[in-house]
Design an enzyme around this catalytic site. Structure first.
Site, mmCIF file in Angstrom:
data_model
loop_
_atom_site.group_PDB
_atom_site.id
_atom_site.type_symbol
_atom_site.label_atom_id
_atom_site.label_comp_id
_atom_site.label_asym_id
_atom_site.label_seq_id
_atom_site.Cartn_x
_atom_site.Cartn_y
_atom_site.Cartn_z
ATOM 1 C CG ASP A 28 -12.943 39.232 38.275
ATOM 2 O OD1 ASP A 28 -12.155 40.165 38.212
ATOM 3 O OD2 ASP A 28 -13.079 38.537 39.299
ATOM 4 N N GLY B 104 -26.009 35.521 37.203
ATOM 5 C CA GLY B 104 -25.713 36.947 37.294
ATOM 6 C C GLY B 104 -26.219 37.817 36.169
ATOM 7 C CG ASP C 94 -22.287 38.382 35.982
ATOM 8 O OD1 ASP C 94 -21.378 37.871 35.278
ATOM 9 O OD2 ASP C 94 -22.530 37.985 37.139
ATOM 10 C CE LYS D 1 -14.675 43.521 39.504
ATOM 11 N NZ LYS D 1 -14.631 42.589 40.645
HETATM 12 P P1 5GP Z 1 -14.091 35.339 35.768
HETATM 13 O O1 5GP Z 1 -14.183 33.920 35.359
HETATM 14 O O2 5GP Z 1 -14.116 36.314 34.593
HETATM 15 O O3 5GP Z 1 -12.929 35.614 36.695
HETATM 16 O O4 5GP Z 1 -15.324 35.641 36.715
HETATM 17 C C1 5GP Z 1 -16.580 35.795 36.225
HETATM 18 C C2 5GP Z 1 -17.620 35.637 37.316
HETATM 19 O O5 5GP Z 1 -17.154 35.995 38.620
HETATM 20 C C3 5GP Z 1 -18.759 36.583 37.028
HETATM 21 O O6 5GP Z 1 -19.688 36.001 36.116
HETATM 22 C C4 5GP Z 1 -19.325 36.837 38.403
HETATM 23 O O7 5GP Z 1 -20.292 35.843 38.707
HETATM 24 C C5 5GP Z 1 -18.137 36.690 39.355
HETATM 25 N N1 5GP Z 1 -17.626 38.022 39.729
HETATM 26 C C6 5GP Z 1 -16.464 38.577 39.349
HETATM 27 N N2 5GP Z 1 -16.295 39.798 39.893
HETATM 28 C C7 5GP Z 1 -17.396 40.040 40.637
HETATM 29 C C8 5GP Z 1 -17.831 41.160 41.446
HETATM 30 O O8 5GP Z 1 -17.186 42.207 41.596
HETATM 31 N N3 5GP Z 1 -19.043 41.020 42.066
HETATM 32 C C9 5GP Z 1 -19.804 39.905 41.946
HETATM 33 N N4 5GP Z 1 -20.976 39.892 42.599
HETATM 34 N N5 5GP Z 1 -19.429 38.832 41.193
HETATM 35 C C10 5GP Z 1 -18.242 38.921 40.538
#
Ligand code: 5GP
Length: 179
Positions: A106, A48, A103, A134
């Site tokens: 989340d 990403g 990228d 986010k």
């Molecule tokens: P975390 O481990 O912080 O929950 O998630 C991170 C990963 O989830 C990011 O690197 C991304 O690949 C994916 N991700 C989280 N939110 C989104 C979103 O709104 N759109 C997309 N395309 N990927 C997301």
């Protein structure tokens, strides 16, 4: 407002490429000032981050290096839970000023699980740069020094982010029409 179809879903323009470029240029200037003379090593997390990392890197005006890794998750012991480790880490990060380029942060779960891998390699310093954050979704204590944009807890595509493989090549950032 432009509407695009990606797989079964419709997305609308959310942040234009022009606004993204302005913000990424400002982040690049900030990093250049903070890391002057330190030859920072940017580590982009694939897939990403590749678009953001490329733009960010071109906006860094001091000497800097960049490398990319993929993350793989495996089950650790019951106390450590899921461990995430780096694939393709060729550069030594020991004693380097490391900037992880993501990228989007989340829930923060990915970085929370991966950062111990970097920390045990003893970098001189460690910071995180992410294109998007986010805050409403954050569940782990991740401190991100360089944030492109803080966005609500909605799904986005474009500028490197995909929906089931597609949408990474859209220059703007899009959000779901029905959100
Ligand atoms: P975390 O481990 O912080 O929950 O998630 C991170 C990963 O989830 C990011 O690197 C991304 O690949 C994916 N991700 C989280 N939110 C989104 C979103 O709104 N759109 C997309 N395309 N990927 C997301």
């Amino acid at each position: 407002m432009a509407i695009v179809q990606v797989h079964d879903k419709q997305f609308k323009t959310y942040i234009s490429n022009e606004a993204i470029q302005q913000r990424v240029a400002a982040l690049g200037q900030q990093i250049s000032a903070d890391y002057e003379g330190k030859n920072p090593l940017l580590i982009g997390i694939l897939n990403g981050s590749f678009v953001f990392a490329a733009d960010l890197f071109r906006n860094i005006s001091t000497a800097a290096e960049i490398s990319f890794i993929k993350l793989a998750s495996y089950k650790g012991t019951s106390s450590t839970g899921n461990v995430i480790t780096a694939i393709g880490m060729e550069e030594s990060v020991t004693d380097r000023h490391v900037i992880i380029v993501e990228d989007i942060v989340d829930t923060g779960k990915t970085l929370h699980a991966f950062l111990p891998d970097i920390i045990q390699r003893q970098p001189a310093s460690l910071s995180i740069a992410c294109f998007l954050s986010k805050p409403e979704a954050l569940q782990y204590d991740i401190s991100t020094k360089y944030i492109g944009f803080e966005i609500p807890n909605n799904f986005v595509v474009g500028y490197g982010l995909d929906y089931d493989g597609l949408g990474r090549n859209l220059p703007d950032l899009y959000t779901l029409v029905n959100d």
